[in-house]
Each structure stands twice: as structure tokens, then as C-alpha cells.
Scaffold this active site. Structure first.
Site, PDB file in Angstrom:
ATOM      1  N   ASP A   1       0.871  -1.172   0.000  1.00 31.66           N
ATOM      2  CA  ASP A   1       0.000   0.000   0.000  1.00 31.66           C
ATOM      3  C   ASP A   1       0.915   1.231   0.000  1.00 31.66           C
ATOM      4  OD1 ASP A   1       0.925   0.214   2.598  1.00 31.66           O
ATOM      5  OD2 ASP A   1      -1.045   0.115   3.560  1.00 31.66           O
ATOM      6  N   HIS A   2       0.325   2.402   0.203  1.00 36.57           N
ATOM      7  CA  HIS A   2       1.111   3.646   0.190  1.00 36.57           C
ATOM      8  C   HIS A   2       2.184   3.647   1.283  1.00 36.57           C
ATOM      9  CE1 HIS A   2      -2.235   3.990   2.942  1.00 36.57           C
ATOM     10  NE2 HIS A   2      -1.560   4.919   3.615  1.00 36.57           N
TER      11      HIS A   2
ATOM     12  N   CYS B   1       3.211  -3.245   4.078  1.00 37.35           N
ATOM     13  CA  CYS B   1       2.321  -2.152   4.478  1.00 37.35           C
ATOM     14  C   CYS B   1       2.996  -1.472   5.671  1.00 37.35           C
ATOM     15  CB  CYS B   1       0.901  -2.640   4.770  1.00 37.35           C
ATOM     16  SG  CYS B   1       0.709  -3.759   6.168  1.00 37.35           S
TER      17      CYS B   1
ATOM     18  N   ARG C   1       9.723 -33.275  10.250  1.00 39.38           N
ATOM     19  CA  ARG C   1       8.599 -33.051  11.169  1.00 39.38           C
ATOM     20  C   ARG C   1       7.838 -31.767  10.832  1.00 39.38           C
ATOM     21  NH1 ARG C   1      13.137 -31.192  13.531  1.00 39.38           N
ATOM     22  NH2 ARG C   1      13.073 -29.336  14.859  1.00 39.38           N
ATOM     23  N   HIS C   2       8.515 -30.847  10.167  1.00 35.96           N
ATOM     24  CA  HIS C   2       7.845 -29.593   9.809  1.00 35.96           C
ATOM     25  C   HIS C   2       6.845 -29.808   8.671  1.00 35.96           C
ATOM     26  CE1 HIS C   2      10.520 -27.742  12.579  1.00 35.96           C
ATOM     27  NE2 HIS C   2      11.572 -28.206  11.919  1.00 35.96           N
TER      28      HIS C   2
ATOM     29  N   HIS D   1      11.211 -23.735   9.019  1.00 39.59           N
ATOM     30  CA  HIS D   1      10.170 -24.496   9.716  1.00 39.59           C
ATOM     31  C   HIS D   1       8.783 -24.364   9.101  1.00 39.59           C
ATOM     32  CE1 HIS D   1      12.402 -25.016  13.834  1.00 39.59           C
ATOM     33  NE2 HIS D   1      13.136 -25.387  12.797  1.00 39.59           N
TER      34      HIS D   1
ATOM     35  N   THR E   1       2.658  -1.605   9.106  1.00 39.74           N
ATOM     36  CA  THR E   1       3.092  -2.528  10.163  1.00 39.74           C
ATOM     37  C   THR E   1       3.302  -3.950   9.659  1.00 39.74           C
ATOM     38  OG1 THR E   1       0.799  -3.090  10.653  1.00 39.74           O
ATOM     39  CG2 THR E   1       1.779  -1.273  11.923  1.00 39.74           C
ATOM     40  N   GLY E   2       2.771  -4.262   8.503  1.00 39.20           N
ATOM     41  CA  GLY E   2       2.782  -5.635   7.994  1.00 39.20           C
ATOM     42  C   GLY E   2       1.604  -6.453   8.507  1.00 39.20           C
ATOM     43  N   ILE E   3       0.886  -5.904   9.462  1.00 41.57           N
ATOM     44  CA  ILE E   3      -0.195  -6.688  10.090  1.00 41.57           C
ATOM     45  C   ILE E   3      -1.380  -6.866   9.141  1.00 41.57           C
ATOM     46  CG2 ILE E   3      -1.866  -6.721  11.989  1.00 41.57           C
ATOM     47  CD1 ILE E   3       0.270  -5.238  13.685  1.00 41.57           C
ATOM     48  N   GLY E   4      -1.807  -5.770   8.525  1.00 40.12           N
ATOM     49  CA  GLY E   4      -2.951  -5.862   7.619  1.00 40.12           C
ATOM     50  C   GLY E   4      -2.665  -6.813   6.458  1.00 40.12           C
ATOM     51  N   MET E   5      -1.515  -6.676   5.854  1.00 35.25           N
ATOM     52  CA  MET E   5      -1.153  -7.546   4.727  1.00 35.25           C
ATOM     53  C   MET E   5      -1.088  -9.014   5.165  1.00 35.25           C
ATOM     54  SD  MET E   5      -0.906  -5.987   1.865  1.00 35.25           S
ATOM     55  CE  MET E   5      -0.289  -4.582   0.909  1.00 35.25           C
TER      56      MET E   5
HETATM   57  C1  RB5 Z   1      -2.003   2.515   6.576  1.00 40.28           C
HETATM   58  O1  RB5 Z   1      -2.109   3.713   7.273  1.00 40.28           O
HETATM   59  C2  RB5 Z   1      -1.768   1.343   7.538  1.00 40.28           C
HETATM   60  O2  RB5 Z   1      -2.899   1.145   8.320  1.00 40.28           O
HETATM   61  C3  RB5 Z   1      -1.404   0.100   6.773  1.00 40.28           C
HETATM   62  O3  RB5 Z   1      -0.284   0.340   6.004  1.00 40.28           O
HETATM   63  C4  RB5 Z   1      -1.053  -1.122   7.624  1.00 40.28           C
HETATM   64  O4  RB5 Z   1      -0.109  -0.809   8.588  1.00 40.28           O
HETATM   65  C5  RB5 Z   1      -2.177  -1.902   8.133  1.00 40.28           C
HETATM   66  O5  RB5 Z   1      -2.025  -2.934   8.785  1.00 40.28           O
END
Ligand code: RB5
Length: 149
Positions: A8-9, A65, A132-133, A98, A67-71
Site C-alpha cells: 500500500d502507500h 504495508c 517433522r515440519h 520451519h 506494520t505488515g499486520i494488515g497484509m
Molecule cells: C495505513 O495507514 C496502515 O494502516 C497500513 O499500512 C497497515 O499498517 C495496516 O495494517
């Protein structure tokens, strides 16, 4: 080895840097977007990359992205996708050894380019250990099959 890469941006700058690293590693890549700084929605690009991996159109994926969390959340919805969010080298290594991770997710707003270089290089140079993995990955596959019925 062919890789789809998307962001994303918030991940755009790091994504561009990673494409140079892929060139240095002589890994073929295709860019699924975004290609501009304008605010956009990470699921739109996560979906493109994860679907390409899930369908076997590419061997691996990279997603960035903020934090990488959303992706990570998006990518792991797709059957056969094992997406690993890595912000340091050890996780990158273990995700291959693993987990046979096939999508690497990076937090564009949290790591330096030098760290991303280490992570990406390690991730592509480390092979899955199997044994095992593999049994554990088979269990993940069984869960996917059960949930998709
Ligand atoms: C965008 O502001 C941000 O929310 C996105 O890049 C990402 O971190 C979401 O998990």
C-alpha cells in the site's frame, strides 16, 4: 523463481527498495501495485499477490504495508498461502526453515532498509527443512480443507 510484490502507500518506499534487492539476487519479479503515494487500501494489493501465490501463478510473494499486520491478515486468508511477518533476520530464517513461508510480509514504517535487505536475502537463501515440519504443514492443509467444505 518468480515473485509477485505489492504494497500500500505506507509500504511503497520499502517495496521499491526491495525490487532493487531482487534484481541483485537475479530474482524475477512482477509489481502488483500500488505505484503512487496516495492513500489506498492494503487488502486490494494483498489480495493480488496472495491470489497469485495461491493459484501457483508465481512461486512466492512479498507484501509491505505500514506494520505488515494488515497484509498478513489478508494473505493468510488464501489457501496454500503461508505468510510470515518478519521484522528481523531470525524470523525470516525460521519462517523458511520451519514454516516453508511462501509470502514474506514486511513492516514498511518500522524497519530500516538495511534490515529489509538482510531479511529478504536470508528469506530467499534459506530452504525448508521438511521432516517433522512437513507433518505440521500437512495439518494446516487439512484444516484448510475442512474449513472450505
Ligand atoms: C495505513 O495507514 C496502515 O494502516 C497500513 O499500512 C497497515 O499498517 C495496516 O495494517
Amino acid at each position: 523463481m518468480k515473485v509477485a510484490i505489492g504494497s500500500d502507500h505506507a509500504g511503497l518506499t520499502l517495496k521499491k527498495h526491495i525490487t532493487h534487492i531482487l534484481d541483485e539476487l537475479e530474482i524475477e519479479w512482477e509489481d502488483a501495485g500500488t505505484d503512487c503515494e496516495e492513500s489506498c487500501d492494503y487488502p486490494d494489493y494483498g489480495e493480488k499477490v496472495a491470489e497469485a501465490v495461491s493459484l501457483g501463478n508465481v512461486d512466492r510473494g512479498i507484501l509491505v504495508c505500514g506494520t505488515g499486520i494488515g497484509m498478513s491478515i489478508v494473505a493468510n486468508k488464501f489457501p496454500g498461502v503461508r505468510a510470515a511477518l518478519c521484522s528481523e533476520d531470525y524470523s525470516a530464517k525460521m519462517s523458511r526453515l520451519h514454516n516453508d513461508a511462501n509470502v514474506l510480509v514486511l513492516p514498511g514504517r518500522m524497519i530500516e532498509q538495511a534490515t529489509a535487505r538482510e531479511i529478504v536475502t536470508t528469506w530467499f537463501k534459506t530452504e525448508f527443512e521438511g521432516g517433522r515440519h512437513q507433518r505440521r504443514l500437512d495439518k494446516i492443509k487439512a484444516i484448510e480443507s475442512r474449513l472450505n467444505k
